[in-house]
Structures are given as C-alpha cells and as structure tokens.
Design a protein around this motif. Structure first.
Motif, short mmCIF file in Angstrom:
data_model
loop_
_atom_site.label_atom_id
_atom_site.label_comp_id
_atom_site.label_asym_id
_atom_site.label_seq_id
_atom_site.Cartn_x
_atom_site.Cartn_y
_atom_site.Cartn_z
N VAL A 119 19.58 10.04 -2.91
CA VAL A 119 18.70 10.59 -1.88
C VAL A 119 17.22 10.39 -2.20
CG1 VAL A 119 17.98 12.71 -0.71
CG2 VAL A 119 20.40 12.20 -1.00
N PRO A 120 16.73 10.71 -3.42
CA PRO A 120 15.30 10.47 -3.70
C PRO A 120 14.92 9.00 -3.58
CG PRO A 120 16.24 11.96 -5.32
CD PRO A 120 17.39 11.40 -4.55
N ILE A 121 15.80 8.11 -4.07
CA ILE A 121 15.51 6.67 -3.97
C ILE A 121 15.48 6.25 -2.51
CG2 ILE A 121 16.34 4.38 -4.60
CD1 ILE A 121 17.55 5.58 -7.09
N PHE A 122 16.40 6.80 -1.74
CA PHE A 122 16.47 6.47 -0.31
C PHE A 122 15.18 6.89 0.40
CE2 PHE A 122 17.97 7.71 4.02
CZ PHE A 122 18.23 6.42 4.47
N TYR A 123 14.70 8.09 0.11
CA TYR A 123 13.46 8.55 0.73
C TYR A 123 12.25 7.78 0.20
CZ TYR A 123 14.94 12.35 3.75
OH TYR A 123 15.47 13.06 4.78
N PHE A 124 12.33 7.36 -1.05
CA PHE A 124 11.25 6.53 -1.60
C PHE A 124 11.15 5.22 -0.82
CE2 PHE A 124 9.47 3.40 -4.49
CZ PHE A 124 8.37 4.06 -5.01
N ALA A 125 12.30 4.59 -0.58
CA ALA A 125 12.32 3.34 0.19
C ALA A 125 11.84 3.56 1.62
CB ALA A 125 13.73 2.73 0.18
N ALA A 126 12.26 4.69 2.21
CA ALA A 126 11.83 4.99 3.57
C ALA A 126 10.33 5.26 3.62
CB ALA A 126 12.59 6.20 4.10
N GLY A 127 9.79 5.88 2.56
CA GLY A 127 8.35 6.12 2.51
C GLY A 127 7.55 4.84 2.45
N ILE A 128 8.15 3.78 1.93
CA ILE A 128 7.46 2.49 1.86
C ILE A 128 7.47 1.81 3.22
CG2 ILE A 128 7.55 0.19 0.82
CD1 ILE A 128 8.75 1.47 -1.64
N THR A 129 8.51 2.04 4.00
CA THR A 129 8.71 1.26 5.21
C THR A 129 8.30 1.96 6.51
OG1 THR A 129 11.02 2.00 5.19
CG2 THR A 129 10.54 -0.15 4.21
N PHE A 130 8.87 3.15 6.78
CA PHE A 130 8.61 3.68 8.13
C PHE A 130 8.34 5.17 8.23
CE2 PHE A 130 13.19 3.59 7.49
CZ PHE A 130 13.57 4.87 7.82
N ILE A 131 8.53 5.96 7.18
CA ILE A 131 8.21 7.38 7.30
C ILE A 131 6.69 7.56 7.34
CG2 ILE A 131 8.23 9.60 6.11
CD1 ILE A 131 10.98 9.11 5.21
N ARG A 132 6.21 8.38 8.27
CA ARG A 132 4.78 8.58 8.40
C ARG A 132 4.24 9.33 7.19
NH1 ARG A 132 1.33 8.47 12.61
NH2 ARG A 132 3.04 8.32 14.11
N ALA A 152 0.83 -1.20 0.00
CA ALA A 152 0.00 0.00 0.00
C ALA A 152 0.87 1.26 0.00
CB ALA A 152 -0.93 -0.01 1.22
N ARG A 153 1.93 1.24 0.80
CA ARG A 153 2.82 2.40 0.85
C ARG A 153 3.57 2.59 -0.47
NH1 ARG A 153 3.75 4.23 6.09
NH2 ARG A 153 4.91 5.90 5.08
N PHE A 154 3.94 1.48 -1.12
CA PHE A 154 4.61 1.56 -2.42
C PHE A 154 3.69 2.22 -3.44
CE2 PHE A 154 5.43 -0.15 -6.65
CZ PHE A 154 6.78 0.16 -6.81
N SER A 155 2.42 1.83 -3.44
CA SER A 155 1.47 2.41 -4.39
C SER A 155 1.30 3.91 -4.14
CB SER A 155 0.12 1.69 -4.25
OG SER A 155 -0.84 2.27 -5.09
N ASP A 156 1.21 4.30 -2.86
CA ASP A 156 1.05 5.73 -2.54
C ASP A 156 2.30 6.52 -2.94
OD1 ASP A 156 -1.42 5.17 -1.52
OD2 ASP A 156 -0.75 5.09 0.57
N SER A 157 3.48 5.98 -2.61
CA SER A 157 4.71 6.69 -2.92
C SER A 157 4.93 6.80 -4.43
CB SER A 157 5.91 5.98 -2.27
OG SER A 157 5.79 5.96 -0.87
N LEU A 158 4.60 5.74 -5.16
CA LEU A 158 4.74 5.78 -6.61
C LEU A 158 3.80 6.82 -7.22
CD1 LEU A 158 6.25 4.45 -8.95
CD2 LEU A 158 4.36 2.82 -9.15
N ALA A 159 2.61 6.94 -6.66
CA ALA A 159 1.67 7.94 -7.15
C ALA A 159 2.22 9.35 -6.93
CB ALA A 159 0.33 7.79 -6.45
N VAL A 160 2.92 9.55 -5.81
CA VAL A 160 3.52 10.85 -5.53
C VAL A 160 4.57 11.18 -6.58
CG1 VAL A 160 4.97 12.14 -3.92
CG2 VAL A 160 3.07 10.78 -3.06
N VAL A 161 5.43 10.20 -6.88
CA VAL A 161 6.51 10.44 -7.83
C VAL A 161 5.97 10.69 -9.24
CG1 VAL A 161 8.53 9.41 -8.93
CG2 VAL A 161 8.17 9.13 -6.48
N LEU A 162 4.98 9.91 -9.65
CA LEU A 162 4.49 9.99 -11.02
C LEU A 162 3.58 11.19 -11.26
CD1 LEU A 162 3.73 6.23 -11.80
CD2 LEU A 162 5.73 7.59 -12.45
#
Length: 203
Positions: free
Chosen positions: A180-193, A138-148
């Motif tokens: 850095v963007p990839i790192f924050y993308f991964a963090a957005g999937i796992t633990f960033i609120r 679910a977090r991957f889908s949300d983060s990908l939507a942000v990027v795209l």
C-alpha cells in the motif's frame, strides 16, 4: 503513536489522521478477506471502503488492494461459484453503497457533483514525452522528500520489519497489504493531487 507527524496533525483539522485510520481499517478488512472470506466480511469491506472514499477521494485507490485480496481469498478458500461471482460481490456493493451514504450522501444523491469532487483530489499528468518525464521527476522528488523527512525513519523501519515478518512466516498472500505505501508513492508521482495527498496516511 510512533509518528511525530501524525501526532502533530492530530491537533489540527487535517484529513491525514482520519484517512490513515480508514486505510488501516481497509487493510484489516483485506486481511480478513484473505483469511476468512465470508459474505459479512465482504459487506464490512465495502462499508469501510465507502467511508474511506468519503474521507478523501484518493482513498479509492485502496480498492485495487481489496480486489487483489478478494482474488487471493477466493483462490485459497475455493468456495462455490455462486458465492464468488454473486453473493460476495453483492455483499461488497451493498456495504459500499451504505458506506458512501453514511460518509457523504452527495456521492450518490448528487451524482453531478461527484466527478468534480473526485477530480479535486486528482491531477492528470501532462501529455507523454518530455513534459511528462519532467512532471514525474518533480513529483518523485517531492514524494521522496515526504518519505525521508516527513514520514520519518521510524515508520520506514516498522514497515521493513513487517515485510520481513510476513516473509519469515511465509504469509505470501499477505504481502499485497505491505504494498500500500509503495502503491500510494507511485500514485503520488503520477496522478494524485499533491505529493502529500494520501501518502503520509498510507505510511
């Protein structure tokens, strides 16, 4: 100037714009750490990191990029051991303390509230197993939507151009900054609120 989202945010009381500026300042400090590792550069990097953390707690994640830049800079410069293991870290810590004090004295003076402040920006994922996979999906889908959609193709194009330019010029040690963007993308999937926390600013 090229991101409609950040231009829009600049008209509101949003932390994405100052966080984006502070992350850019952190990357500038990382670049200097790799190119010209000096005590004053380390102190400036610590100061900028402290101000970034007080802007938004998720900015603390850029410390890992700074640590990698520190190692790369020390490896290339090959200074004396006392600089690598004492003077430079001491300068960094001093700058960090000053940055935290200037940005938000409560980080040091009200240590009982620091943990609560940090946890407001972080979300611990569910336990391992199917629940965690569903959370991550679910977090991957949300983060990908942000990027795209939110970040926009113009910033994606600029990021790709920057990576290509670094590779073309053989600046291998600076590729860590492009992560850095990839790192924050991964963090957005796992633990960033919230998937937007720090992700838009990182891009």
């Amino acid at each position: 100037a090229v991101s409609p989202l950040l231009v829009t945010h600049s008209h509101y009381l949003s932390l994405d714009v100052p966080l984006g500026f502070m992350l850019l300042a952190c990357l500038w400090a990382c670049w200097l750490m790799v190119e010209y590792p000096r005590s004053r550069i380390m102190a400036a990097a610590g100061l900028i990191l402290g101000l970034t953390i007080t802007t938004r707690a998720s900015g603390a994640l850029v410390f890992l990029i700074m640590a990698a830049s520190y190692v790369l800079g020390a490896r290339q410069a090959q200074p004396k051991a006392n600089r690598v293991f004492f003077f430079w870290p001491a300068a960094f810590v001093l700058g960090l303390v000053l940055g935290l004090m200037f940005g938000y004295p409560g980080f040091l003076l009200r240590s009982d509230q620091t943990a609560d402040l940090v946890m407001t920006s972080l979300t611990l994922p569910p336990q391992a197993g199917g629940a965690w996979l569903g959370f991550a999906a679910a977090r991957f889908s949300d983060s990908l939507a942000v990027v795209l959609s939110t970040v926009g193709p113009e910033l994606l194009a600029l990021w790709i151009m920057g990576v290509v330019l670094l590779i073309y010029r053989r600046r291998w040690s600076h590729l860590i900054l492009a992560a850095v963007p990839i790192f924050y993308f991964a963090a957005g999937i796992t633990f960033i609120r919230g998937s937007l926390e720090g992700l838009t600013a990182a891009w």
